[in-house]
Write a protein that holds these residues in place. Structure first.
Motif, mmCIF file in Angstrom:
data_model
loop_
_atom_site.group_PDB
_atom_site.id
_atom_site.type_symbol
_atom_site.label_atom_id
_atom_site.label_comp_id
_atom_site.label_asym_id
_atom_site.label_seq_id
_atom_site.Cartn_x
_atom_site.Cartn_y
_atom_site.Cartn_z
ATOM 1 N N VAL A 20 1.079 -1.153 -0.052
ATOM 2 C CA VAL A 20 0.018 -0.024 0.097
ATOM 3 C C VAL A 20 0.830 1.288 0.040
ATOM 4 O O VAL A 20 0.596 2.244 -0.476
ATOM 5 N N GLU A 21 1.899 1.108 0.758
ATOM 6 C CA GLU A 21 2.827 2.437 0.590
ATOM 7 C C GLU A 21 3.635 2.400 -0.459
ATOM 8 O O GLU A 21 3.665 3.678 -1.017
ATOM 9 N N ARG A 22 4.107 1.293 -1.268
ATOM 10 C CA ARG A 22 4.968 1.477 -2.401
ATOM 11 C C ARG A 22 3.962 1.915 -3.613
ATOM 12 O O ARG A 22 4.570 2.624 -4.301
ATOM 13 N N ALA A 23 2.939 1.598 -3.557
ATOM 14 C CA ALA A 23 1.902 1.979 -4.853
ATOM 15 C C ALA A 23 1.144 3.221 -4.226
ATOM 16 O O ALA A 23 0.455 3.668 -5.470
ATOM 17 N N LYS A 24 1.420 3.880 -3.440
ATOM 18 C CA LYS A 24 1.086 5.130 -2.978
ATOM 19 C C LYS A 24 -0.561 5.176 -3.153
ATOM 20 O O LYS A 24 -0.942 6.103 -3.726
ATOM 21 N N ILE A 25 -1.111 4.269 -2.501
ATOM 22 C CA ILE A 25 -2.669 3.994 -2.749
ATOM 23 C C ILE A 25 -3.320 5.134 -2.034
ATOM 24 O O ILE A 25 -2.977 5.491 -0.796
ATOM 25 N N THR A 26 -4.200 5.860 -2.462
ATOM 26 C CA THR A 26 -5.009 6.915 -1.912
ATOM 27 C C THR A 26 -6.471 6.660 -1.864
ATOM 28 O O THR A 26 -6.905 5.414 -2.744
ATOM 29 N N ALA A 216 0.556 -5.837 -6.968
ATOM 30 C CA ALA A 216 -0.319 -5.027 -7.438
ATOM 31 C C ALA A 216 -0.198 -4.649 -8.829
ATOM 32 O O ALA A 216 0.825 -4.459 -9.056
ATOM 33 N N MET A 217 -1.373 -4.647 -9.333
ATOM 34 C CA MET A 217 -1.113 -3.919 -11.119
ATOM 35 C C MET A 217 -2.017 -2.920 -11.263
ATOM 36 O O MET A 217 -3.377 -3.221 -10.844
ATOM 37 N N ASP A 218 -1.786 -1.935 -12.039
ATOM 38 C CA ASP A 218 -2.774 -1.011 -12.452
ATOM 39 C C ASP A 218 -3.202 -1.581 -13.646
ATOM 40 O O ASP A 218 -2.649 -1.929 -14.692
ATOM 41 N N ILE A 219 -4.558 -1.841 -13.754
ATOM 42 C CA ILE A 219 -5.118 -2.516 -14.803
ATOM 43 C C ILE A 219 -5.123 -1.923 -16.200
ATOM 44 O O ILE A 219 -5.252 -2.367 -17.187
ATOM 45 N N ASP A 220 -4.916 -0.433 -16.158
ATOM 46 C CA ASP A 220 -4.875 0.185 -17.473
ATOM 47 C C ASP A 220 -3.564 0.342 -17.991
ATOM 48 O O ASP A 220 -3.204 0.097 -19.093
ATOM 49 N N THR A 221 -2.506 0.789 -16.923
ATOM 50 C CA THR A 221 -1.216 1.125 -17.591
ATOM 51 C C THR A 221 -0.080 -0.275 -17.406
ATOM 52 O O THR A 221 0.804 -0.336 -18.202
ATOM 53 N N GLU A 223 1.047 -0.889 -14.937
ATOM 54 C CA GLU A 223 2.373 -0.770 -13.950
ATOM 55 C C GLU A 223 2.163 -1.730 -12.774
ATOM 56 O O GLU A 223 1.062 -2.151 -12.210
ATOM 57 N N VAL A 224 3.373 -2.399 -12.429
ATOM 58 C CA VAL A 224 3.332 -3.285 -11.293
ATOM 59 C C VAL A 224 3.895 -2.889 -10.010
ATOM 60 O O VAL A 224 5.162 -2.096 -10.049
ATOM 61 N N PHE A 225 3.505 -3.109 -8.931
ATOM 62 C CA PHE A 225 4.047 -2.812 -7.562
ATOM 63 C C PHE A 225 4.159 -3.972 -6.599
ATOM 64 O O PHE A 225 3.205 -4.939 -6.724
ATOM 65 N N GLN A 226 5.246 -3.943 -5.928
ATOM 66 C CA GLN A 226 5.457 -5.303 -5.349
ATOM 67 C C GLN A 226 6.107 -5.073 -3.846
ATOM 68 O O GLN A 226 6.749 -4.007 -3.686
ATOM 69 N N SER A 227 5.868 -5.733 -3.055
ATOM 70 C CA SER A 227 6.447 -5.895 -1.664
ATOM 71 C C SER A 227 7.753 -6.565 -1.755
ATOM 72 O O SER A 227 8.002 -7.016 -2.687
ATOM 73 N N ASP A 228 8.431 -6.510 -0.344
ATOM 74 C CA ASP A 228 9.608 -7.435 -0.468
ATOM 75 C C ASP A 228 9.257 -8.688 -0.809
ATOM 76 O O ASP A 228 8.051 -9.011 -0.409
ATOM 77 N N SER A 229 10.144 -9.714 -0.770
ATOM 78 C CA SER A 229 9.755 -11.217 -0.650
ATOM 79 C C SER A 229 9.213 -11.247 0.786
ATOM 80 O O SER A 229 10.004 -10.987 1.707
ATOM 81 N N VAL A 230 7.969 -11.905 0.909
ATOM 82 C CA VAL A 230 7.171 -11.912 2.074
ATOM 83 C C VAL A 230 8.029 -12.908 3.131
ATOM 84 O O VAL A 230 8.033 -12.453 4.377
ATOM 85 N N ASN A 231 8.945 -13.616 2.661
ATOM 86 C CA ASN A 231 9.532 -14.805 3.829
ATOM 87 C C ASN A 231 10.588 -13.939 4.274
ATOM 88 O O ASN A 231 11.083 -14.116 5.451
ATOM 89 N N TYR A 232 10.955 -12.685 3.621
ATOM 90 C CA TYR A 232 12.182 -11.765 4.464
ATOM 91 C C TYR A 232 11.362 -10.983 5.285
ATOM 92 O O TYR A 232 12.114 -10.433 6.379
ATOM 93 N N LEU A 233 10.127 -10.621 5.153
ATOM 94 C CA LEU A 233 9.250 -9.712 6.096
ATOM 95 C C LEU A 233 9.098 -10.767 7.541
ATOM 96 O O LEU A 233 8.697 -10.208 8.582
ATOM 97 N N TYR A 234 8.966 -11.859 7.241
ATOM 98 C CA TYR A 234 8.734 -12.873 8.415
ATOM 99 C C TYR A 234 9.915 -13.883 8.581
ATOM 100 O O TYR A 234 9.664 -15.023 8.242
ATOM 101 N N PRO A 235 10.991 -13.317 8.961
ATOM 102 C CA PRO A 235 12.176 -14.237 9.118
ATOM 103 C C PRO A 235 12.195 -15.440 10.021
ATOM 104 O O PRO A 235 12.749 -16.311 9.931
ATOM 105 N N ASN A 236 11.098 -15.296 11.015
ATOM 106 C CA ASN A 236 11.137 -16.503 11.997
ATOM 107 C C ASN A 236 9.929 -17.599 11.466
ATOM 108 O O ASN A 236 9.611 -18.145 12.497
ATOM 109 N N GLU A 237 9.478 -17.383 10.609
ATOM 110 C CA GLU A 237 8.336 -18.023 10.113
ATOM 111 C C GLU A 237 8.700 -18.821 8.916
ATOM 112 O O GLU A 237 9.346 -18.388 8.098
#
Length: 242
Positions: A20-26, A216-221, A223-237
Protein backbone atom coordinates in the motif's frame (compact mmCIF):
# COMPACT_ATOMS: atom_id res chain seq x y z
CA UNK A 1 -8.49 7.32 -10.50
CA UNK A 2 -6.56 4.06 -10.74
CA UNK A 3 -7.92 0.54 -10.49
CA UNK A 4 -5.40 -1.77 -8.85
CA UNK A 5 -5.77 -5.53 -8.76
CA UNK A 6 -4.01 -7.25 -5.86
CA UNK A 7 -2.89 -10.86 -5.60
CA UNK A 8 -3.06 -13.50 -2.89
CA UNK A 9 -2.01 -12.15 0.55
CA UNK A 10 -2.02 -15.32 2.69
CA UNK A 11 -1.75 -13.66 6.07
CA UNK A 12 1.14 -11.41 5.09
CA UNK A 13 -0.01 -8.20 6.75
CA UNK A 14 3.48 -6.67 6.64
CA UNK A 15 3.61 -7.23 2.90
CA UNK A 16 0.17 -5.69 2.41
CA UNK A 17 1.11 -2.60 4.40
CA UNK A 18 4.35 -2.28 2.45
CA UNK A 19 2.54 -2.69 -0.86
CA UNK A 20 0.00 0.00 0.00
CA UNK A 21 2.87 2.35 0.80
CA UNK A 22 4.91 1.55 -2.30
CA UNK A 23 1.94 1.86 -4.65
CA UNK A 24 1.06 5.17 -2.96
CA UNK A 25 -2.55 4.08 -2.66
CA UNK A 26 -4.99 6.85 -1.83
CA UNK A 27 -8.71 6.98 -1.24
CA UNK A 28 -9.13 7.82 -4.94
CA UNK A 29 -7.94 4.36 -5.99
CA UNK A 30 -10.29 1.45 -6.62
CA UNK A 31 -8.92 -1.82 -5.29
CA UNK A 32 -9.82 -5.32 -6.48
CA UNK A 33 -8.50 -8.13 -4.28
CA UNK A 34 -8.34 -11.59 -5.87
CA UNK A 35 -8.76 -13.65 -2.71
CA UNK A 36 -6.81 -15.91 -0.35
CA UNK A 37 -6.39 -13.29 2.34
CA UNK A 38 -5.60 -15.88 5.00
CA UNK A 39 -3.49 -19.00 5.61
CA UNK A 40 0.27 -18.87 5.60
CA UNK A 41 1.93 -16.09 7.58
CA UNK A 42 0.92 -15.16 11.12
CA UNK A 43 -1.23 -12.11 10.32
CA UNK A 44 -4.36 -13.64 8.83
CA UNK A 45 -6.92 -12.26 11.29
CA UNK A 46 -5.08 -8.95 11.26
CA UNK A 47 -5.23 -8.82 7.44
CA UNK A 48 -9.01 -9.05 7.68
CA UNK A 49 -9.03 -6.25 10.27
CA UNK A 50 -6.94 -4.14 7.88
CA UNK A 51 -9.17 -4.82 4.87
CA UNK A 52 -12.35 -4.00 6.78
CA UNK A 53 -10.85 -0.62 7.69
CA UNK A 54 -9.55 -0.10 4.15
CA UNK A 55 -13.05 -0.61 2.77
CA UNK A 56 -14.19 2.43 4.74
CA UNK A 57 -11.74 4.63 2.80
CA UNK A 58 -11.56 3.01 -0.66
CA UNK A 59 -13.86 1.51 -3.23
CA UNK A 60 -12.91 -2.14 -2.68
CA UNK A 61 -14.00 -5.39 -4.28
CA UNK A 62 -13.13 -8.58 -2.44
CA UNK A 63 -13.12 -11.84 -4.41
CA UNK A 64 -13.36 -15.07 -2.43
CA UNK A 65 -10.56 -17.65 -2.68
CA UNK A 66 -10.46 -21.29 -1.62
CA UNK A 67 -8.60 -20.50 1.62
CA UNK A 68 -11.26 -17.92 2.43
CA UNK A 69 -13.97 -20.55 1.97
CA UNK A 70 -12.20 -22.81 4.48
CA UNK A 71 -11.74 -19.97 6.98
CA UNK A 72 -15.36 -18.93 6.56
CA UNK A 73 -16.51 -22.47 7.39
CA UNK A 74 -14.36 -22.45 10.50
CA UNK A 75 -15.67 -19.08 11.66
CA UNK A 76 -19.26 -20.14 11.03
CA UNK A 77 -19.33 -23.68 12.38
CA UNK A 78 -15.86 -24.36 13.79
CA UNK A 79 -15.27 -26.76 10.90
CA UNK A 80 -11.54 -27.37 10.56
CA UNK A 81 -10.86 -29.23 7.33
CA UNK A 82 -7.70 -31.35 7.69
CA UNK A 83 -6.54 -30.12 4.28
CA UNK A 84 -7.02 -26.54 5.45
CA UNK A 85 -5.03 -27.02 8.65
CA UNK A 86 -2.16 -28.53 6.65
CA UNK A 87 -2.15 -25.66 4.16
CA UNK A 88 -1.93 -22.64 6.41
CA UNK A 89 -5.15 -23.00 8.38
CA UNK A 90 -3.38 -23.75 11.64
CA UNK A 91 -1.58 -20.41 11.46
CA UNK A 92 -4.92 -18.71 10.80
CA UNK A 93 -6.53 -20.34 13.83
CA UNK A 94 -3.62 -19.17 15.97
CA UNK A 95 -3.92 -15.61 14.60
CA UNK A 96 -7.46 -15.44 16.03
CA UNK A 97 -6.36 -16.15 19.59
CA UNK A 98 -7.75 -13.45 21.87
CA UNK A 99 -10.38 -12.30 19.35
CA UNK A 100 -13.86 -11.78 20.74
CA UNK A 101 -16.94 -13.60 19.50
CA UNK A 102 -18.26 -10.30 18.17
CA UNK A 103 -15.13 -9.60 16.13
CA UNK A 104 -15.11 -13.11 14.72
CA UNK A 105 -18.74 -12.58 13.71
CA UNK A 106 -17.76 -9.35 11.95
CA UNK A 107 -15.06 -11.25 10.08
CA UNK A 108 -17.55 -13.96 9.14
CA UNK A 109 -19.87 -11.30 7.76
CA UNK A 110 -16.95 -9.94 5.74
CA UNK A 111 -16.20 -13.36 4.22
CA UNK A 112 -19.86 -14.05 3.47
CA UNK A 113 -20.19 -10.74 1.62
CA UNK A 114 -17.30 -11.50 -0.76
CA UNK A 115 -17.94 -11.91 -4.47
CA UNK A 116 -17.12 -15.11 -6.34
CA UNK A 117 -16.28 -12.99 -9.38
CA UNK A 118 -16.59 -9.43 -10.63
CA UNK A 119 -17.04 -8.03 -14.14
CA UNK A 120 -16.35 -4.32 -14.56
CA UNK A 121 -17.82 -1.82 -17.01
CA UNK A 122 -15.05 -2.57 -19.53
CA UNK A 123 -15.92 -6.29 -19.53
CA UNK A 124 -12.87 -7.29 -17.50
CA UNK A 125 -13.36 -10.37 -15.33
CA UNK A 126 -11.82 -10.78 -11.88
CA UNK A 127 -11.95 -14.25 -10.32
CA UNK A 128 -9.74 -16.08 -7.86
CA UNK A 129 -8.94 -19.22 -9.85
CA UNK A 130 -10.90 -19.53 -13.08
CA UNK A 131 -14.01 -21.12 -14.54
CA UNK A 132 -14.75 -24.09 -16.76
CA UNK A 133 -17.91 -23.25 -18.71
CA UNK A 134 -17.38 -22.36 -22.36
CA UNK A 135 -20.37 -20.04 -21.93
CA UNK A 136 -18.70 -17.87 -19.27
CA UNK A 137 -19.04 -17.40 -15.54
CA UNK A 138 -22.82 -16.95 -15.62
CA UNK A 139 -23.16 -20.56 -16.79
CA UNK A 140 -20.60 -22.16 -14.46
CA UNK A 141 -22.03 -25.48 -13.29
CA UNK A 142 -20.03 -25.85 -10.06
CA UNK A 143 -19.18 -22.63 -8.21
CA UNK A 144 -16.13 -24.32 -6.67
CA UNK A 145 -14.46 -23.77 -10.02
CA UNK A 146 -14.29 -20.06 -9.27
CA UNK A 147 -11.85 -20.71 -6.43
CA UNK A 148 -10.26 -24.06 -7.37
CA UNK A 149 -9.95 -24.21 -11.17
CA UNK A 150 -6.49 -24.18 -12.75
CA UNK A 151 -7.45 -25.24 -16.26
CA UNK A 152 -8.22 -21.70 -17.44
CA UNK A 153 -4.66 -20.58 -16.70
CA UNK A 154 -3.12 -23.77 -18.09
CA UNK A 155 -5.12 -23.34 -21.29
CA UNK A 156 -4.03 -19.72 -21.68
CA UNK A 157 -0.39 -20.70 -21.16
CA UNK A 158 -0.45 -23.37 -23.84
CA UNK A 159 -2.43 -21.39 -26.41
CA UNK A 160 -0.59 -20.86 -29.70
CA UNK A 161 0.12 -17.12 -29.82
CA UNK A 162 -0.26 -17.16 -33.60
CA UNK A 163 -3.89 -18.25 -33.41
CA UNK A 164 -6.28 -15.36 -34.18
CA UNK A 165 -9.32 -14.86 -32.00
CA UNK A 166 -11.45 -15.38 -35.09
CA UNK A 167 -10.24 -18.97 -35.41
CA UNK A 168 -12.80 -21.70 -34.75
CA UNK A 169 -10.19 -23.31 -32.51
CA UNK A 170 -9.75 -20.26 -30.27
CA UNK A 171 -11.01 -21.16 -26.76
CA UNK A 172 -14.55 -19.99 -26.17
CA UNK A 173 -13.81 -19.32 -22.50
CA UNK A 174 -11.39 -16.56 -23.44
CA UNK A 175 -13.68 -14.85 -25.93
CA UNK A 176 -16.22 -13.66 -23.38
CA UNK A 177 -14.06 -11.05 -21.64
CA UNK A 178 -11.70 -8.28 -22.63
CA UNK A 179 -9.27 -9.36 -19.91
CA UNK A 180 -9.32 -11.92 -17.10
CA UNK A 181 -7.47 -11.41 -13.82
CA UNK A 182 -6.75 -14.39 -11.56
CA UNK A 183 -4.69 -15.48 -8.58
CA UNK A 184 -4.54 -18.99 -7.07
CA UNK A 185 -1.61 -20.43 -9.08
CA UNK A 186 1.70 -18.86 -7.98
CA UNK A 187 3.88 -17.60 -10.80
CA UNK A 188 6.79 -19.09 -8.84
CA UNK A 189 5.75 -22.41 -10.37
CA UNK A 190 7.03 -20.99 -13.66
CA UNK A 191 10.11 -19.31 -12.13
CA UNK A 192 8.51 -15.91 -12.60
CA UNK A 193 8.46 -13.29 -9.85
CA UNK A 194 6.11 -10.72 -11.38
CA UNK A 195 2.55 -11.06 -12.70
CA UNK A 196 2.31 -13.17 -15.84
CA UNK A 197 0.24 -12.65 -18.97
CA UNK A 198 -0.97 -15.37 -21.34
CA UNK A 199 -3.56 -14.59 -24.04
CA UNK A 200 -5.94 -12.17 -22.29
CA UNK A 201 -5.37 -13.69 -18.83
CA UNK A 202 -3.26 -11.99 -16.14
CA UNK A 203 -2.04 -14.02 -13.16
CA UNK A 204 -1.34 -11.72 -10.19
CA UNK A 205 -0.42 -14.41 -7.62
CA UNK A 206 3.34 -13.97 -7.32
CA UNK A 207 3.80 -16.44 -4.47
CA UNK A 208 3.37 -14.29 -1.36
CA UNK A 209 2.48 -17.43 0.58
CA UNK A 210 5.92 -18.89 -0.13
CA UNK A 211 9.13 -17.07 -1.13
CA UNK A 212 7.53 -14.61 -3.53
CA UNK A 213 6.23 -11.06 -3.24
CA UNK A 214 2.79 -9.55 -2.88
CA UNK A 215 1.88 -7.78 -6.11
CA UNK A 216 -0.54 -5.15 -7.35
CA UNK A 217 -1.11 -4.07 -10.94
CA UNK A 218 -2.70 -0.98 -12.44
CA UNK A 219 -5.09 -2.65 -14.89
CA UNK A 220 -4.97 0.26 -17.33
CA UNK A 221 -1.24 0.96 -17.51
CA UNK A 222 -0.07 -2.52 -16.41
CA UNK A 223 2.36 -0.89 -13.96
CA UNK A 224 3.35 -3.38 -11.27
CA UNK A 225 3.99 -2.69 -7.58
CA UNK A 226 5.49 -5.27 -5.20
CA UNK A 227 6.41 -5.83 -1.60
CA UNK A 228 9.67 -7.40 -0.56
CA UNK A 229 9.79 -11.18 -0.65
CA UNK A 230 7.35 -12.00 2.11
CA UNK A 231 9.56 -14.62 3.76
CA UNK A 232 12.08 -11.83 4.45
CA UNK A 233 9.36 -9.84 6.20
CA UNK A 234 8.66 -12.84 8.46
CA UNK A 235 12.19 -14.19 9.11
CA UNK A 236 11.13 -16.42 12.01
CA UNK A 237 8.25 -18.07 10.17
CA UNK A 238 7.91 -20.54 7.33
CA UNK A 239 4.60 -19.44 5.83
CA UNK A 240 3.52 -22.23 3.50
CA UNK A 241 7.11 -23.28 2.81
CA UNK A 242 6.65 -26.70 4.34
Amino acid sequence: MRTLVIGDIHGGLRALEQLVERAKITSDDKLVFLGDYVDGWSGSAQVIDYLIRLKEENDCIFIKGNHDVWCEDWLREDLSHPVWLDHGGQETVESYEGYSIATKKAHLDFFEAMDLFHIDDANRLFVHAGFTSMHGVSREYDIRGFYFDRTLWEMALTLDKRMPKTSEKYPHRLRHYKEIYIGHTPTLHYHKYEPMNAANVWNIDTGAAFTGKLSAMDIDTKEVFQSDSVNYLYPNERGRNK
